[in-house]
Motif scaffolding. Structure first.
Motif, PDB file in Angstrom:
ATOM      1  N   ALA A  86       0.233  -0.771   0.080  1.00  0.00           N
ATOM      2  CA  ALA A  86       0.100   0.043  -0.211  1.00  0.00           C
ATOM      3  C   ALA A  86       1.101   1.334  -0.188  1.00  0.00           C
ATOM      4  CB  ALA A  86      -1.174  -0.172   0.837  1.00  0.00           C
TER       5      ALA A  86
ATOM      6  N   ARG B 270       3.222   0.266  -4.646  1.00  0.00           N
ATOM      7  CA  ARG B 270       2.425   0.682  -5.928  1.00  0.00           C
ATOM      8  C   ARG B 270       3.541   1.094  -7.099  1.00  0.00           C
ATOM      9  NH1 ARG B 270      -0.898   5.798  -3.097  1.00  0.00           N
ATOM     10  NH2 ARG B 270      -1.828   5.514  -5.209  1.00  0.00           N
ATOM     11  N   ILE B 271       4.719   1.621  -6.604  1.00  0.00           N
ATOM     12  CA  ILE B 271       5.412   1.674  -7.655  1.00  0.00           C
ATOM     13  C   ILE B 271       5.701   0.426  -8.302  1.00  0.00           C
ATOM     14  CG2 ILE B 271       7.989   2.467  -7.943  1.00  0.00           C
ATOM     15  CD1 ILE B 271       7.282   4.789  -6.069  1.00  0.00           C
TER      16      ILE B 271
ATOM     17  N   VAL C 136       4.887  -2.590  -8.383  1.00  0.00           N
ATOM     18  CA  VAL C 136       3.533  -3.042  -9.236  1.00  0.00           C
ATOM     19  C   VAL C 136       3.365  -2.328 -10.601  1.00  0.00           C
ATOM     20  CG1 VAL C 136       0.670  -3.017  -9.733  1.00  0.00           C
ATOM     21  CG2 VAL C 136       2.323  -3.428  -7.600  1.00  0.00           C
ATOM     22  N   ALA C 137       3.785  -1.352 -10.340  1.00  0.00           N
ATOM     23  CA  ALA C 137       3.738  -0.231 -12.064  1.00  0.00           C
ATOM     24  C   ALA C 137       4.817  -1.110 -12.449  1.00  0.00           C
ATOM     25  CB  ALA C 137       4.175   1.627 -11.341  1.00  0.00           C
TER      26      ALA C 137
ATOM     27  N   ARG D 162       5.366  -3.738 -12.558  1.00  0.00           N
ATOM     28  CA  ARG D 162       5.122  -5.185 -13.305  1.00  0.00           C
ATOM     29  C   ARG D 162       4.693  -4.543 -14.668  1.00  0.00           C
ATOM     30  NH1 ARG D 162       0.430  -7.526  -9.932  1.00  0.00           N
ATOM     31  NH2 ARG D 162      -0.295  -5.442 -11.406  1.00  0.00           N
ATOM     32  N   GLU D 163       3.973  -3.619 -14.716  1.00  0.00           N
ATOM     33  CA  GLU D 163       2.961  -3.645 -15.629  1.00  0.00           C
ATOM     34  C   GLU D 163       3.396  -2.562 -16.551  1.00  0.00           C
ATOM     35  OE1 GLU D 163      -1.059  -3.834 -15.512  1.00  0.00           O
ATOM     36  OE2 GLU D 163      -0.288  -4.649 -14.214  1.00  0.00           O
ATOM     37  N   ASN D 164       4.527  -1.845 -16.160  1.00  0.00           N
ATOM     38  CA  ASN D 164       5.361  -1.008 -17.667  1.00  0.00           C
ATOM     39  C   ASN D 164       6.689  -0.096 -16.942  1.00  0.00           C
ATOM     40  OD1 ASN D 164       5.744   0.434 -20.018  1.00  0.00           O
ATOM     41  ND2 ASN D 164       3.791   1.104 -20.092  1.00  0.00           N
TER      42      ASN D 164
ATOM     43  N   ARG E 162     -18.836   5.788  -7.754  1.00  0.00           N
ATOM     44  CA  ARG E 162     -17.896   6.059  -9.443  1.00  0.00           C
ATOM     45  C   ARG E 162     -19.111   5.686 -10.502  1.00  0.00           C
ATOM     46  NH1 ARG E 162     -14.294   0.734  -8.287  1.00  0.00           N
ATOM     47  NH2 ARG E 162     -13.360   1.174  -6.407  1.00  0.00           N
ATOM     48  N   PRO E 163     -18.685   5.754 -11.383  1.00  0.00           N
ATOM     49  CA  PRO E 163     -19.586   5.733 -12.750  1.00  0.00           C
ATOM     50  C   PRO E 163     -19.933   3.966 -13.921  1.00  0.00           C
ATOM     51  CG  PRO E 163     -17.693   6.898 -13.462  1.00  0.00           C
ATOM     52  CD  PRO E 163     -17.403   6.810 -12.146  1.00  0.00           C
TER      53      PRO E 163
ATOM     54  N   ARG F 264     -19.364   2.240 -15.428  1.00  0.00           N
ATOM     55  CA  ARG F 264     -18.266   1.452 -16.402  1.00  0.00           C
ATOM     56  C   ARG F 264     -17.507   1.033 -15.797  1.00  0.00           C
ATOM     57  NH1 ARG F 264     -15.206   5.462 -21.781  1.00  0.00           N
ATOM     58  NH2 ARG F 264     -14.322   3.158 -21.513  1.00  0.00           N
ATOM     59  N   ASP F 265     -16.915   1.458 -14.935  1.00  0.00           N
ATOM     60  CA  ASP F 265     -15.636   0.874 -13.706  1.00  0.00           C
ATOM     61  C   ASP F 265     -16.902  -0.578 -12.876  1.00  0.00           C
ATOM     62  OD1 ASP F 265     -16.008   3.143 -13.019  1.00  0.00           O
ATOM     63  OD2 ASP F 265     -15.776   2.324 -11.567  1.00  0.00           O
TER      64      ASP F 265
ATOM     65  N   GLU G 179     -18.180  -3.155 -13.369  1.00  0.00           N
ATOM     66  CA  GLU G 179     -17.519  -4.598 -13.605  1.00  0.00           C
ATOM     67  C   GLU G 179     -16.511  -4.846 -13.391  1.00  0.00           C
ATOM     68  OE1 GLU G 179     -18.325  -4.498 -17.931  1.00  0.00           O
ATOM     69  OE2 GLU G 179     -19.391  -3.129 -17.347  1.00  0.00           O
ATOM     70  N   GLU G 180     -15.669  -3.366 -13.448  1.00  0.00           N
ATOM     71  CA  GLU G 180     -14.095  -4.130 -13.621  1.00  0.00           C
ATOM     72  C   GLU G 180     -14.025  -4.782 -11.743  1.00  0.00           C
ATOM     73  OE1 GLU G 180     -11.548  -0.877 -15.255  1.00  0.00           O
ATOM     74  OE2 GLU G 180     -12.495  -2.972 -15.822  1.00  0.00           O
TER      75      GLU G 180
END
Lengths: 237, 351
Positions: free
Chosen positions: B190, B195-196, B198-199, B201-203, B336-337, B339-340, B342-343
């Motif tokens: 957390a 967080r970095i 995980v980032a 890992r992503e890119n 939240r809207p 759209r997310d 389902e996310e």
């Protein structure tokens, strides 16, 4: 006026291929410069040499009088430079807000990161999708997210590689507007293909061809230069 | 808002886990449960660096074995268990730091990283197997080759080498240890560092272009994973009261990866549950001789990859979210809207 970004004799060879050939380039403070040229002209390679993603095989890069030749990308970025890559480089598994926060946190620290994130989200009209994972967004939206990452760092020099690629007409117009706004506080280098887009934002244009600078003039002169037309049509100059 | 919900979900997991650990001895012997917890912690270490850091280490067993051997050797030399216990965590962490620095500063791609970590494990395995001769001693401790090292001082109350922590007490010690490790890892993830990570890992490229030094961050995360694996090795040494080269074996390394895949990558609870469930199954199967153990383990892996590709825990999360979609949607509606909405399904049990 002193230049804030300068290359001297910058050369990048891949084996026997010289992608960037002895390029001298200067950018003034708060200037907006477009780099154009046909496919394979060496624009993106030149760009990657500036950002540190590629280590040039020859020549020098200076950013604000500091030689940054061969620096790692993170060190270049830390000078206050925002970079947008050709293919949107974003964290697909993470929400839009987290993507932007990570950039803001690096520049502003914990206290101010949240505020910088919010203002970037506002500015790029990303609020409705702020909590959506970036991987689920359209190409244009992802481009905007990446731009959000860049502007949340409040850079004084922004390097954009094909910011308008794959966007709809409306999105391109919006992008041109944003770039104009950003130019108020930062010098910008835009690598682009889209002539329409170039015309709407550019002042001075550098044309690359076969790894060298072919012309460097203001936009109207460049557009009317027969040599530029020729290289775009694939003719030899 | 994020922090509060994070805290709530971490506390929920801790409370449920604590209750389960209190109830479990009624069903399974504490001696068996203890080793299940130790394996759970080992899986957690890989679940952290692989599931969150994107670093697939084929040799997590190297740190596990190194922790155990460090503890055993230093316990023989020192006697009292407190310093050996700390060394059992620190030495693997330091080793992982050095190994990680070579890998990440050398910019090796994922495949090479897997191969090298695997080879390092095999080197340990081969080396430890060949140390049977009397010339292989560290202080008073003979390395013992394939026989391993028995007869070292096991865990005692700090400062009092005579009062051992064993049996049921040791079970509670391990329960507390895994709960603390889990809480610390949740906290780490957390934090901005997590967080970095995980980032990255992503890119990785993007994180570099943001100005973060990816190499040192991956090295530190790898080292933390090594330290946790070392701790579980230390705990294992105390449980088994002997350490053998088998801890470095290929089978051990493979098993850790299987635990993570079956339990669910990208969560912390998943690998722990995967490890405990599979290790217990292996224990039960070990009591019969009808079917080969490894074959069943392979079958389970194949079936879970086919039918639960995301692992047990994330799939359970999705199921749960489907079972009560109304409540979630309502709660989200004004926050939240649409759209997310389902996310966030399927992320209920994440963590």
């Amino acid at each position: 006026m002193a230049s804030i970004l300068e290359t001297r004799g910058l050369t990048m060879q891949f084996g026997g291929v010289t992608a960037v050939d002895n390029v001298d380039f200067k950018l003034q403070r708060n200037e907006l410069r477009c780099l154009i040229g046909p496919n394979g002209a060496g624009k993106s390679t030149f760009f990657k040499c500036l950002t540190g993603q590629l280590k040039p095989t020859g020549g020098h890069v200076f950013i604000e009088n500091e030689e940054t030749t061969g620096w790692d990308p993170h060190a270049v970025s830390r000078l206050g430079i925002g970079i947008k890559t050709q293919v949107p480089s974003v964290m697909d598994g993470l929400p839009v807000r987290e993507n932007i926060w990570l950039a803001a946190y690096r520049t502003h620290g914990r206290e101010r990161a949240r505020h910088a994130t919010d203002s970037a989200i506002e500015r790029l009209a990303l609020r409705d999708i702020a909590n959506t994972a970036v991987g689920r967004l359209s190409h244009g939206e992802r481009q905007r997210v990446e731009l959000g990452i860049v502007i949340s760092m409040e850079p004084w020099l922004i390097l954009l590689d094909e910011p308008a690629a794959g966007m709809t007409g409306e999105e391109v117009a919006r992008m041109a507007e944003i770039i104009g706004e950003l130019n108020a506080d930062a010098a910008i280098v835009v690598v682009e293909h889209d002539m329409q887009f170039i015309r709407s934002i550019a002042k001075k244009v550098t044309v690359f061809n076969q790894g060298r600078i072919l012309v460097e003039e203001d936009v109207d002169t460049v557009m009317n230069d027969p040599r530029v037309r020729d290289v775009y049509l694939g003719k030899k100059v | 808002m994020v922090a509060a919900s994070e805290l709530r979900s971490a506390l929920t997991v801790l409370v449920i886990a604590a209750i389960l650990f209190i109830v479990a001895p009624a069903v399974i012997e504490t001696y068996t449960l203890t080793v299940l917890i130790i394996y759970g912690m080992l899986a957690l270490s890989l679940g952290l660096i692989w599931g969150f850091g994107g670093i697939l280490c084929f040799g997590q067993a190297a740190f596990f074995g190194l922790g155990a051997y460090t503890y055993a050797i230093s316990a023989i030399n020192i006697g009292e268990s407190t310093v050996p216990f700390v060394l059992g965590i620190a030495v693997p962490a330091a080793f992982a730091f050095i190994l990680g620095a070579m890998l990440f500063y050398g910019r090796l791609s994922d495949v090479y990283l897997g191969v090298i970590t695997l080879v390092v494990t095999l080197i340990f395995f081969k080396f430890m197997n060949s140390t049977a001769g009397p010339e292989y001693v560290i202080g008073n401790a003979r390395l013992g080759g394939f026989n391993g090292i028995p007869g070292f001082q096991t865990l005692n109350v700090p400062g009092d080498p005579g009062s051992y922590i064993y049996d049921v007490d040791y079970y509670w010690f391990c329960v507390v240890a895994i709960l603390i490790v889990y809480a610390l890892v949740r906290w780490l993830l957390a934090s901005p560092f997590g967080r970095i990570a995980v980032a990255i890992r992503e890119n990785e490229t993007r994180v570099e272009l943001m100005g973060y030094d990816v190499r040192i961050r991956k090295t530190v995360l790898f080292s933390i994973g090594g330290g946790i694996a070392g701790l579980s090795g230390t705990l294992f040494a105390n449980w088994a009261e002997i350490v053998t080269p088998g801890m470095f074996s290929l089978a051990q390394s493979a098993e850790i990866i299987i635990w993570c895949i079956v339990g669910g990558l990208g969560t912390l609870v998943g690998p722990v549950i995967g490890a405990m469930a599979l290790a217990y199954l292996k224990f039960l199967l070990g009591q019969q001789s009808l079917v080969d153990n490894m074959m069943l383990l392979g079958l389970i892996l194949t079936l879970s990859v086919l039918f639960l590709p995301r692992g047990i825990v994330p799939s359970l999360g999705t199921l749960l979210a489907r079972a009560m979609p109304k409540r979630r949607r309502k709660r989200q509606h004004h926050r939240r809207p649409r759209r997310d909405a389902e996310e966030s399904r399927g992320e209920v049990l994440d963590g």
